[in-house]
Design an enzyme around this catalytic site. Structure first.
Site, PDB file in Angstrom:
ATOM      1  N   HIS A   1       0.931  -1.085  -0.044  1.00 20.20           N
ATOM      2  CA  HIS A   1       0.125   0.088   0.017  1.00 20.20           C
ATOM      3  C   HIS A   1       0.732   1.436  -0.103  1.00 20.20           C
ATOM      4  CE1 HIS A   1      -3.020  -2.925   0.950  1.00 20.20           C
ATOM      5  NE2 HIS A   1      -2.610  -3.087   2.129  1.00 20.20           N
TER       6      HIS A   1
ATOM      7  N   HIS B   1      -6.820  -4.558  -1.501  1.00 16.68           N
ATOM      8  CA  HIS B   1      -5.937  -5.991  -1.518  1.00 16.68           C
ATOM      9  C   HIS B   1      -6.165  -6.867  -2.771  1.00 16.68           C
ATOM     10  CE1 HIS B   1      -6.121  -4.747   2.887  1.00 16.68           C
ATOM     11  NE2 HIS B   1      -4.958  -5.298   2.581  1.00 16.68           N
TER      12      HIS B   1
END
Lengths: 332, 332
Positions: free
Chosen positions: A57, A220
């Protein structure tokens, strides 16, 4: 092997990237390899802020370690929670005797491991409090017992604003209340034009048929809450923004902090267009964007798409947002 | 229509993005629509710096307008030079009576249009000088009459360092000499794992066979100077860096400013790993990275890959590099 990423052994990817981060910012951050965490090179005497979660991320969270934001970040493997042992070590490294605020995105593994780490830290004599970030409107309204809304890009606002308050000398209780107020005032929605590809893999996590987008995605690589036909970005931004405005009860005269976030492979030109459309949409409702952050800050590897976060603003939040910050990824 | 980009009508893409840029940074930049250019919201009394070129390379150049860097940037259509008329207008808007330094990447259209604009500016009574940036080593050693080396990521160093010197009160002549010194001390090489896709198109500008990379690419989706087998990033970084070190004659004890640049769709984790490998490679030669900039600063739309720029550093360049800068894309 398909040539999708610049990697050596995928198993070494996160560790090597963290070594690279420290090499690029030796004055700001220090990478501790085992257990793995990143701390500020110089830690002042104040309540410490620690966050973390799966890697992939970036720049979240390791890129937000520095003055005016985080004191430590704990990276797991790609899309996997860090261990409680890692988190405990980062808490101990960051603590200056005034307690530690844990900023945790709402995922089962993160919640569990940060909770265990907080208990271990208590054994170490370190006081912690936790702010749970659960801003993703796509996962709202689940049945009882479900994990609840996911934590996504609003975590940047929590880290920035609580980070500024901590530099100003706020107490652990005050920071906890401030963090919870930000979370309750912020919602996010995202869409993807293309899924992401794991390091060492040559195929994205899902395929989208031509002419369709995935609405309500997380960070995700998982599926969103539904497919929609591709449309001009003006329409897509309206579809993302309308539910956010409703959820926050925004009305004429209200002011927001807006985060227009690229999910990894989205070009800056596209994000600027998204921001233009967001501004036009909110103009039409009489809602003012007081501050804006436009860029790729909370990514899902190389996912193609964007998220929009709205945070209902007031003078206190705006002043803390404007306070100086110096981290690898956010500086003003 | 394939869902590759967040756009409305591709013909409106650049204009809408520039409107979004101004909306995101109203305190820093002002977008003038017709003719199109971006200027600093507040312009101090100093020699002005103006750059520009085709769009699609953002944050270059419009993201570098602000204090300590550019006074104006002139965007063309995607991968197309701005017109001389646009550039002339930007020069006039930026000039404060102390002359204007034009920073031009070496492409035929840009060179021609900036030259004509400089002549028109002279008619307007505005003195200009030009620094031509031609750092791309992949296009070195062409025959006579060829356009010469392309201008790529070293332009960021020219804009940052000359921008700092201009804030310090350097004259137009001093800035020209400084810019030329930076260009002659900097070289860049790039590689791509995947080509880029034009707005509104659904196919990249070229296809790479599985397991091959394109070496020596530029920033316009054109082919590089050759194909190579995909390899671990450690090897690829060595292949990029070795020729740079040779071209600059770097030796044990030398110091460089390094720019590790993503070409558009490259993840921050990958760029951090590239920087780690670059550091390791230069460590082995006894060459020190004095300062590093790691991120996506000179992009080729959504190209997947990276460039490495090395700039031979000295105390003057390092001090100017470290000077404060505040622009949409670069701040410290």
């Amino acid at each position: 092997m398909a040539a999708r990423q610049l990697v050596n052994d995928p198993d070494d990817f996160v560790r090597e990237a963290l070594e690279g981060l420290q090499r690029a910012h030796p004055g700001l951050v220090r990478y501790h390899e085992d257990p793995a965490y990143v701390v500020r090179a110089r830690q002042p005497d104040k309540v410490a802020l620690v966050s973390g979660g799966g890697s992939g991320h970036e720049p979240l969270h390791t890129g937000f370690v520095g003055s005016g934001m985080l004191d430590a970040a704990v990276p797991g493997a790609v899309f996997a929670s860090p261990t409680a042992f890692q988190i405990r070590a980062a808490i101990a490294a960051a603590d200056r005797g005034r307690g530690v605020l844990l900023i945790v995105k709402n995922y089962t593994g993160d919640v569990l491991n940060f909770r265990i780490a907080a208990e271990l830290a208590a054994d170490d004599g370190i006081q912690t409090r936790t702010v749970l970030v659960d801003d993703d409107l796509a996962t709202d309204g689940q049945e009882d017992g479900a994990p609840g809304r996911r934590g996504t890009a609003a975590v940047v606002a929590v880290e920035k604003i609580c980070g500024a308050a901590a530099e100003n000398g706020a107490s652990l209780d005050e920071l906890t209340a401030l963090g919870e107020r930000i979370v309750s005032s912020a919602r996010t929605l995202a869409l993807a034009l293309e899924a992401c590809t794991q390091p060492g893999q040559d195929r994205p996590s899902f395929d989208l048929p031509d002419g369709e987008i995935e609405f309500g995605v997380g960070i995700h690589g998982e599926h969103g809450v539904g497919r929609r036909p591709y449309a001009p970005v003006r329409e897509l931004v309206g579809d993302l923004t309308k539910p956010l405005v409703a959820a926050l009860g925004l009305d004429r005269g209200d002011e927001v902090i807006a985060i227009v976030n690229g999910l990894g492979a989205t070009h800056g030109l596209e994000l600027s267009v998204v921001h233009r459309e967001l501004g036009g949409f909110l103009d039409g409702l009489g809602v003012r964007i007081g501050r804006a952050l436009v860029g790729s800050y909370v990514t899902a590897l190389d996912m193609r798409g964007c998220s929009i976060t709205l945070l209902r603003a007031d003078d206190e939040l705006l002043a803390l947002w404007d306070a100086p910050v110096r981290t690898p990824a956010l500086t003003w």
